[in-house]
Design a protein around this motif. Sequence first.
Motif, PDB file in Angstrom:
ATOM      1  N   MET A  71       0.886  -1.201  -0.067  1.00  0.00           N
ATOM      2  CA  MET A  71      -0.017  -0.139   0.150  1.00  0.00           C
ATOM      3  C   MET A  71       0.848   1.266   0.063  1.00  0.00           C
ATOM      4  SD  MET A  71      -2.976   1.036   2.709  1.00  0.00           S
ATOM      5  CE  MET A  71      -3.911  -0.432   2.491  1.00  0.00           C
ATOM      6  N   THR A  72       0.555   2.095  -0.839  1.00  0.00           N
ATOM      7  CA  THR A  72       1.489   3.355  -1.011  1.00  0.00           C
ATOM      8  C   THR A  72       0.888   4.393   0.159  1.00  0.00           C
ATOM      9  OG1 THR A  72      -0.004   4.616  -2.615  1.00  0.00           O
ATOM     10  CG2 THR A  72       1.343   3.136  -3.611  1.00  0.00           C
ATOM     11  N   GLN A  73       1.872   5.185   0.241  1.00  0.00           N
ATOM     12  CA  GLN A  73       1.690   6.101   1.287  1.00  0.00           C
ATOM     13  C   GLN A  73       0.462   7.219   1.054  1.00  0.00           C
ATOM     14  OE1 GLN A  73       5.330   8.581   1.495  1.00  0.00           O
ATOM     15  NE2 GLN A  73       6.393   6.826   2.591  1.00  0.00           N
ATOM     16  N   LYS A  74       0.116   7.386  -0.272  1.00  0.00           N
ATOM     17  CA  LYS A  74      -1.049   8.112  -0.626  1.00  0.00           C
ATOM     18  C   LYS A  74      -2.420   7.318  -0.252  1.00  0.00           C
ATOM     19  CE  LYS A  74      -0.559  12.366  -2.119  1.00  0.00           C
ATOM     20  NZ  LYS A  74      -1.238  13.505  -1.373  1.00  0.00           N
ATOM     21  N   GLN A  75      -2.163   5.918  -0.487  1.00  0.00           N
ATOM     22  CA  GLN A  75      -3.320   5.043  -0.361  1.00  0.00           C
ATOM     23  C   GLN A  75      -3.494   4.885   1.398  1.00  0.00           C
ATOM     24  OE1 GLN A  75      -1.802   1.818  -2.319  1.00  0.00           O
ATOM     25  NE2 GLN A  75      -3.157   2.004  -4.036  1.00  0.00           N
ATOM     26  N   ILE A  76      -2.557   4.818   2.058  1.00  0.00           N
ATOM     27  CA  ILE A  76      -2.756   4.710   3.521  1.00  0.00           C
ATOM     28  C   ILE A  76      -3.310   6.155   4.040  1.00  0.00           C
ATOM     29  CG2 ILE A  76      -1.446   4.949   5.643  1.00  0.00           C
ATOM     30  CD1 ILE A  76       0.758   3.292   4.391  1.00  0.00           C
ATOM     31  N   GLU A  77      -2.957   7.406   3.454  1.00  0.00           N
ATOM     32  CA  GLU A  77      -3.509   8.595   3.664  1.00  0.00           C
ATOM     33  C   GLU A  77      -4.952   8.595   3.476  1.00  0.00           C
ATOM     34  OE1 GLU A  77      -1.892  12.679   3.054  1.00  0.00           O
ATOM     35  OE2 GLU A  77      -2.665  12.126   1.150  1.00  0.00           O
ATOM     36  N   ARG A  78      -5.579   8.169   2.251  1.00  0.00           N
ATOM     37  CA  ARG A  78      -6.782   8.133   1.971  1.00  0.00           C
ATOM     38  C   ARG A  78      -7.670   7.252   2.701  1.00  0.00           C
ATOM     39  NH1 ARG A  78      -4.926   9.546  -3.433  1.00  0.00           N
ATOM     40  NH2 ARG A  78      -4.719   7.325  -3.802  1.00  0.00           N
ATOM     41  N   LYS A  79      -7.353   6.081   3.144  1.00  0.00           N
ATOM     42  CA  LYS A  79      -7.686   5.174   3.859  1.00  0.00           C
ATOM     43  C   LYS A  79      -8.227   5.763   5.298  1.00  0.00           C
ATOM     44  CE  LYS A  79      -7.173   0.650   6.237  1.00  0.00           C
ATOM     45  NZ  LYS A  79      -6.211  -0.453   6.511  1.00  0.00           N
ATOM     46  N   SER A  80      -7.054   6.537   5.938  1.00  0.00           N
ATOM     47  CA  SER A  80      -7.195   6.932   7.175  1.00  0.00           C
ATOM     48  C   SER A  80      -8.195   8.278   7.329  1.00  0.00           C
ATOM     49  CB  SER A  80      -6.059   7.376   7.665  1.00  0.00           C
ATOM     50  OG  SER A  80      -5.086   6.370   7.788  1.00  0.00           O
ATOM     51  N   LEU A  81      -8.351   8.901   6.230  1.00  0.00           N
ATOM     52  CA  LEU A  81      -9.180   9.930   5.934  1.00  0.00           C
ATOM     53  C   LEU A  81     -10.693   9.488   5.776  1.00  0.00           C
ATOM     54  CD1 LEU A  81      -7.316  12.228   3.614  1.00  0.00           C
ATOM     55  CD2 LEU A  81      -7.794  12.820   6.110  1.00  0.00           C
TER      56      LEU A  81
END
Length: 298
Positions: free
Chosen positions: A1-11
């Motif tokens: 999982m990319t950092q952007k995907q981690i960010e979006r999942k958390s949001l």
Amino acid sequence: MTQKQIERKSLIVSCIVNLIMAIGGFWIFSITNIQALFLDCSFSMIASCSCLAALEISKISNKKTKNYPDGLYFLEPLYSIFRTLLTLVLLFSSVARTAKAAWGYFVYGVGTPLMIEPVIPYEILMCIICFGLSFFNRSQSRKTNDSSTLLATESKGNFIDGILSLGVALSAFLIKLIDINGSLGFLHYTGDFFITTIIVLPAIKEPISVFISSFRELSGGLTTNQELKRTVFQFVEKNLSGIMTLQKCDIYKIGMHIKVYIYITNNIDYKKIQTVKRNILKDICPIYENAEIVFCEW
């Protein structure tokens, strides 16, 4: 999982949880009419709505355009600035509203006793959820090596919401122990003002720190993230050792975009530079995915 995907999942998780808390908060506020609760649930509603904006920004910030060849990463600190300003306005306006009610009681003797019975269990539950969400966003931010400005803002916001809930619960419990006909009985009428003020004063620090950090990013200031500086400088020194003489290394962070300016002495060998640049990026990108290296003559 990319950092952007981690960010979006958390949001997405933050948006859903904050919306649930806001709905519950407005329901309890409609029963009790306690302004400290209005502050609490308004904060949750702002957090939920802002998460939707943050999600959209997260999707488009890495897109490069003709006018913004480095990407739209500036939207991330810009979002954080607006979010923190809105938070500060909400904090101060809540103090002003409750101060007006307290003034009315002390000067004119007009006031209504606070209905605190439903507040305590609700706020304890909200406190647990807020601190849990703050910990979740903080741990997710660490997975991005603290490169996500959006997750840092959300984590701080969740923490403030948790402090607000904890303060309201403790204050409501103390007021419940006070005899309304005793010497401190006035707190049943004005406690809302004291609760809100006591909560707001320590909570101001968090949005201000986020504002300063985001403004520094947006205005093009050098990063103050010590872990980022230490990591990048380590890789730069490692790959330049024995090949070029490093004079200075400046690191800029705008949202999740990291830009490193490496200053070396004259007589640059451009073939060597390309090789060194690839090697540095090979080391940095597994930790900070959106990194860029620029070599400059000293």
